[in-house]
Design a protein around this motif. Structure first.
Motif, PDB file in Angstrom:
ATOM      1  N   ASN A 134       0.989  -1.392  -0.064  1.00  0.00           N
ATOM      2  CA  ASN A 134      -0.234   0.115  -0.024  1.00  0.00           C
ATOM      3  C   ASN A 134       0.802   1.262  -0.098  1.00  0.00           C
ATOM      4  OD1 ASN A 134       0.903  -0.271   2.834  1.00  0.00           O
ATOM      5  ND2 ASN A 134      -1.075   0.361   3.689  1.00  0.00           N
ATOM      6  N   PRO A 135       1.435   1.402  -1.081  1.00  0.00           N
ATOM      7  CA  PRO A 135       2.657   2.536  -1.302  1.00  0.00           C
ATOM      8  C   PRO A 135       2.122   3.895  -0.971  1.00  0.00           C
ATOM      9  CG  PRO A 135       2.220   1.789  -3.473  1.00  0.00           C
ATOM     10  CD  PRO A 135       1.412   0.615  -2.455  1.00  0.00           C
ATOM     11  N   ARG A 136       0.720   4.039  -1.019  1.00  0.00           N
ATOM     12  CA  ARG A 136       0.191   5.414  -0.795  1.00  0.00           C
ATOM     13  C   ARG A 136      -0.305   5.568   0.633  1.00  0.00           C
ATOM     14  NH1 ARG A 136      -1.729   3.448  -5.877  1.00  0.00           N
ATOM     15  NH2 ARG A 136      -1.217   4.797  -7.641  1.00  0.00           N
ATOM     16  N   SER A 137       0.034   4.511   1.659  1.00  0.00           N
ATOM     17  CA  SER A 137      -0.277   4.609   2.763  1.00  0.00           C
ATOM     18  C   SER A 137       0.407   5.964   3.402  1.00  0.00           C
ATOM     19  CB  SER A 137       0.061   3.486   3.647  1.00  0.00           C
ATOM     20  OG  SER A 137       1.360   3.232   3.768  1.00  0.00           O
ATOM     21  N   MET A 138      -0.393   6.308   4.507  1.00  0.00           N
ATOM     22  CA  MET A 138       0.288   7.276   5.606  1.00  0.00           C
ATOM     23  C   MET A 138      -0.344   7.219   6.694  1.00  0.00           C
ATOM     24  SD  MET A 138      -1.814  10.644   3.996  1.00  0.00           S
ATOM     25  CE  MET A 138      -3.456  10.787   3.970  1.00  0.00           C
ATOM     26  N   VAL A 139       0.291   7.519   7.899  1.00  0.00           N
ATOM     27  CA  VAL A 139      -0.082   7.633   9.237  1.00  0.00           C
ATOM     28  C   VAL A 139      -1.434   8.248   9.486  1.00  0.00           C
ATOM     29  CG1 VAL A 139       1.201   9.611  10.085  1.00  0.00           C
ATOM     30  CG2 VAL A 139       0.555   7.698  11.577  1.00  0.00           C
ATOM     31  N   TYR A 140      -2.430   7.473  10.026  1.00  0.00           N
ATOM     32  CA  TYR A 140      -3.810   8.054  10.084  1.00  0.00           C
ATOM     33  C   TYR A 140      -4.677   7.933   8.645  1.00  0.00           C
ATOM     34  CZ  TYR A 140      -2.395   9.600  14.619  1.00  0.00           C
ATOM     35  OH  TYR A 140      -1.967   9.474  16.024  1.00  0.00           O
ATOM     36  N   GLY A 141      -3.877   7.226   7.701  1.00  0.00           N
ATOM     37  CA  GLY A 141      -4.682   7.111   6.578  1.00  0.00           C
ATOM     38  C   GLY A 141      -5.873   6.175   6.674  1.00  0.00           C
ATOM     39  N   THR A 142      -7.025   6.391   5.877  1.00  0.00           N
ATOM     40  CA  THR A 142      -7.999   5.448   5.786  1.00  0.00           C
ATOM     41  C   THR A 142      -8.563   5.324   4.427  1.00  0.00           C
ATOM     42  OG1 THR A 142      -9.274   7.505   6.157  1.00  0.00           O
ATOM     43  CG2 THR A 142      -8.889   6.301   8.071  1.00  0.00           C
ATOM     44  N   GLY A 143      -9.327   4.413   4.112  1.00  0.00           N
ATOM     45  CA  GLY A 143      -9.788   4.062   2.732  1.00  0.00           C
ATOM     46  C   GLY A 143      -8.993   3.513   2.005  1.00  0.00           C
ATOM     47  N   PRO A 144      -9.479   3.397   0.667  1.00  0.00           N
ATOM     48  CA  PRO A 144      -8.486   2.529  -0.626  1.00  0.00           C
ATOM     49  C   PRO A 144      -7.248   3.032  -0.747  1.00  0.00           C
ATOM     50  CG  PRO A 144     -11.009   3.041  -1.189  1.00  0.00           C
ATOM     51  CD  PRO A 144     -10.549   3.671   0.161  1.00  0.00           C
ATOM     52  N   LEU A 145      -6.656   4.253  -0.558  1.00  0.00           N
ATOM     53  CA  LEU A 145      -5.318   4.580  -0.743  1.00  0.00           C
ATOM     54  C   LEU A 145      -4.459   3.839   0.320  1.00  0.00           C
ATOM     55  CD1 LEU A 145      -5.686   8.530  -1.302  1.00  0.00           C
ATOM     56  CD2 LEU A 145      -5.026   6.622  -2.915  1.00  0.00           C
ATOM     57  N   GLY A 146      -4.867   3.757   1.469  1.00  0.00           N
ATOM     58  CA  GLY A 146      -4.081   3.031   2.308  1.00  0.00           C
ATOM     59  C   GLY A 146      -4.441   1.427   2.577  1.00  0.00           C
ATOM     60  N   ASP A 147      -5.523   1.175   2.132  1.00  0.00           N
ATOM     61  CA  ASP A 147      -6.037  -0.440   2.057  1.00  0.00           C
ATOM     62  C   ASP A 147      -6.546  -0.612   1.026  1.00  0.00           C
ATOM     63  OD1 ASP A 147      -6.528  -2.775   3.204  1.00  0.00           O
ATOM     64  OD2 ASP A 147      -8.413  -2.142   4.424  1.00  0.00           O
ATOM     65  N   PRO A 148      -5.857  -0.805  -0.099  1.00  0.00           N
ATOM     66  CA  PRO A 148      -6.765  -0.992  -1.650  1.00  0.00           C
ATOM     67  C   PRO A 148      -7.522  -2.414  -1.632  1.00  0.00           C
ATOM     68  CG  PRO A 148      -4.215  -1.405  -1.804  1.00  0.00           C
ATOM     69  CD  PRO A 148      -4.394  -0.934  -0.266  1.00  0.00           C
ATOM     70  N   THR A 149      -7.251  -3.255  -0.791  1.00  0.00           N
ATOM     71  CA  THR A 149      -8.217  -4.571  -1.058  1.00  0.00           C
ATOM     72  C   THR A 149      -9.322  -4.613   0.089  1.00  0.00           C
ATOM     73  OG1 THR A 149      -6.790  -5.678   0.541  1.00  0.00           O
ATOM     74  CG2 THR A 149      -6.190  -6.023  -1.800  1.00  0.00           C
ATOM     75  N   GLY A 150      -9.487  -3.499   1.167  1.00  0.00           N
ATOM     76  CA  GLY A 150     -10.636  -3.387   1.808  1.00  0.00           C
ATOM     77  C   GLY A 150     -10.313  -4.367   2.935  1.00  0.00           C
ATOM     78  N   PHE A 151      -9.292  -4.808   3.343  1.00  0.00           N
ATOM     79  CA  PHE A 151      -9.032  -5.461   4.516  1.00  0.00           C
ATOM     80  C   PHE A 151      -9.521  -5.005   5.836  1.00  0.00           C
ATOM     81  CE2 PHE A 151      -6.605  -7.040   7.997  1.00  0.00           C
ATOM     82  CZ  PHE A 151      -6.632  -8.394   8.042  1.00  0.00           C
ATOM     83  N   VAL A 152      -9.157  -3.736   6.194  1.00  0.00           N
ATOM     84  CA  VAL A 152      -9.578  -3.288   7.476  1.00  0.00           C
ATOM     85  C   VAL A 152     -11.163  -3.275   7.384  1.00  0.00           C
ATOM     86  CG1 VAL A 152      -9.849  -1.076   8.650  1.00  0.00           C
ATOM     87  CG2 VAL A 152      -7.616  -1.889   7.740  1.00  0.00           C
ATOM     88  N   SER A 153     -11.910  -2.982   6.129  1.00  0.00           N
ATOM     89  CA  SER A 153     -13.344  -2.948   6.349  1.00  0.00           C
ATOM     90  C   SER A 153     -13.883  -4.214   6.460  1.00  0.00           C
ATOM     91  CB  SER A 153     -13.788  -2.422   4.918  1.00  0.00           C
ATOM     92  OG  SER A 153     -13.620  -1.038   4.691  1.00  0.00           O
ATOM     93  N   ASP A 154     -13.316  -5.336   6.031  1.00  0.00           N
ATOM     94  CA  ASP A 154     -13.773  -6.825   6.321  1.00  0.00           C
ATOM     95  C   ASP A 154     -13.502  -6.907   7.790  1.00  0.00           C
ATOM     96  OD1 ASP A 154     -14.432  -7.106   3.602  1.00  0.00           O
ATOM     97  OD2 ASP A 154     -12.403  -8.150   3.413  1.00  0.00           O
ATOM     98  N   VAL A 155     -12.197  -6.637   8.544  1.00  0.00           N
ATOM     99  CA  VAL A 155     -12.273  -6.715   9.802  1.00  0.00           C
ATOM    100  C   VAL A 155     -13.145  -6.337  10.666  1.00  0.00           C
ATOM    101  CG1 VAL A 155     -10.573  -6.318  11.778  1.00  0.00           C
ATOM    102  CG2 VAL A 155      -9.804  -7.236   9.736  1.00  0.00           C
TER     103      VAL A 155
END
Length: 431
Positions: A134-155
């Motif tokens: 997730n190379p577009r990630s940043m601290v306190y990032g949310t959404g597809p830029l930080g989690d492109p496959t939606g893993f966190v949403s599934d959790v």
């Protein structure tokens, strides 16, 4: 019913039981508590290796039963362990229950909130522990830029269905690193939830062809992952007794005593909260990991932090632990160190106000730099050790000494910029 309990390593052991068995429980070989990550067995206290490899009985705690994240036809429950007719003294869940009983005798109930950090992994043919991209990630990032496959949403969706109260989730500092914060709750419930939630996150990842590690330092050149224990005390009227508006820092006398206990027993705490060889890669100055025996107000470079919130939200955050910690035992250790400060009427003094990157204040001790030395510190603190069942500490020390000796025997070092073969074989598969 999937019945689970934490072993001496903090790993989830258990069995599946058919519904017709109800809540009657089942037996387990107690010598599991003598087993290392390599499946070698030693004659650890309380494990009865040379005494017939006895059974402990695991009986599900009805209050812990919840829907499973696997499917709708299964429920999950935490087990209380008994050896003969008595609670099993080496059980870490029992250690936490004993600590909460001791606090109750002082007139207080304990509330706990757990923060978990870890790395999402995407195994490849060349590397089973490659980082998720997730190379577009940043601290306190949310959404597809930080989690492109939606893993966190599934959790989060699964957690809600299973009754876990997740207060927040976000991308953490480094690429593929995430943080989950669980809601403040009754201490036993909160710790049980954290134990099961950690397992759930890893199993959801595995089901998606991914992996997730809560290990303290899986990538030596990047940020470590902590497991922070937040706690507060409430009196018989439900009032948070940690806050005092008349104090300069808003910290009550009893909270100052808790902090003093945590500072005084910091070195003994280290082994229980950082129980792997790998953990000492993270416990370094300037890593925001709490290696110095100190406290501060709204300061992330101390071991024991008083967050900015006051009033009913006042709490102490212990930052020394990481995700390899046996959650029940680590939280019990934090609470017992704090309780010793209260029973001794100790005072923590003034908070640390320096930057914390190179030192922790005048005369501040720091945690051990390796697991073996941390075990020495634990055994040397007799008042702290005395707050626990002797067999539990004996079992922990025996198993962890053996683990450290196996690492030393490899001739490997933590000085390199990659994990050792020992860490890869013993920790990443399980934490």
């Amino acid at each position: 019913m999937r019945i689970l309990w934490p072993d001496h390593l903090g790993l989830a052991r258990g069995k599946y039981l058919p519904g017709w068995r109800g809540g009657e429980g089942t037996g387990f070989c107690v010598t599991t508590f003598a087993m290392g990550y390599d499946r070698d067995l030693i004659d650890a206290p309380g494990a009865h290796l040379l005494g017939g490899l006895k059974d402990v009985r695991g009986t599900p705690d009805p209050a812990s039963i919840r829907p499973s994240w696997e499917d709708d036809s299964t429920v999950v429950a935490l087990a209380d362990l008994e050896l003969g007719d008595e609670p099993y003294e080496v059980s870490s869940r029992r250690a936490l229950q004993r600590s909460l009983e001791a606090w109750k005798d002082l007139g207080f109930a304990v509330r706990v909130g757990i923060e978990l950090e870890g790395y999402l992994l995407a195994p490849t043919a060349d590397s089973p522990y490659a980082k998720y991209s997730n190379p577009r990630s940043m601290v306190y990032g949310t959404g597809p830029l930080g989690d492109p496959t939606g893993f966190v949403s599934d959790v989060l969706d699964t957690a809600e269905r299973c009754g876990f109260a997740v207060e927040s989730a976000n991308v953490e500092f480094d690429e593929s690193q995430f943080e989950f914060t669980l809601r403040y709750d009754d201490a036993l419930r909160a710790v049980d939830d954290a134990f099961l939630f950690r397992l759930m996150v890893r199993e959801i990842a595995i089901s998606k062809g991914l992996d997730f590690t809560f290990l303290g330092k899986p990538f030596p050149g990047e940020s470590g992952s902590g497991m922070h224990t937040n706690f507060s005390l409430v009196d018989a009227d439900g009032v948070n007794v940690m806050f005092d508006a008349a104090d300069e820092h808003g910290v009550s006398k009893i909270a100052r005593s808790c902090l003093a206990g945590l500072v005084d027993h910091h070195r003994a705490l280290t082994a229980l909260c950082a129980p792997t060889v790998n953990a000492y890669r993270r416990l370094q100055p300037g890593s925001l990991a709490g290696c110095w025996a100190n406290w501060g107000k709204d300061h992330r470079n101390v071991a024991n932090r008083i967050p900015a919130e006051s009033g009913s939200a006042m709490r102490i955050e212990s930052r020394i632990g990481d995700g390899s910690m046996n959650i029940h035992l680590g939280v019990a250790a934090v609470l017992e160190a704090a309780r010793l400060g209260v029973t001794a009427s100790s005072d923590a003094g003034e908070p640390f106000t320096g930057d914390g990157f190179e030192d922790g204040g005048d005369g501040a001790e720091r945690s051990a730099t390796d697991l073996g030395s941390a075990l020495d510190d634990l055994e040397a603190d007799t008042s702290f050790v005395g707050a626990f069942d002797a067999k539990l500490i004996g079992n922990f020390v025996a198993n962890k000494r053996h683990e450290f000796e196996r690492f030393v025997a490899t001739g490997e070092s933590l000085d390199g910029d990659a994990l050792t073969d020992f860490e890869l074989a013993n920790y990443l598969p399980y934490h």
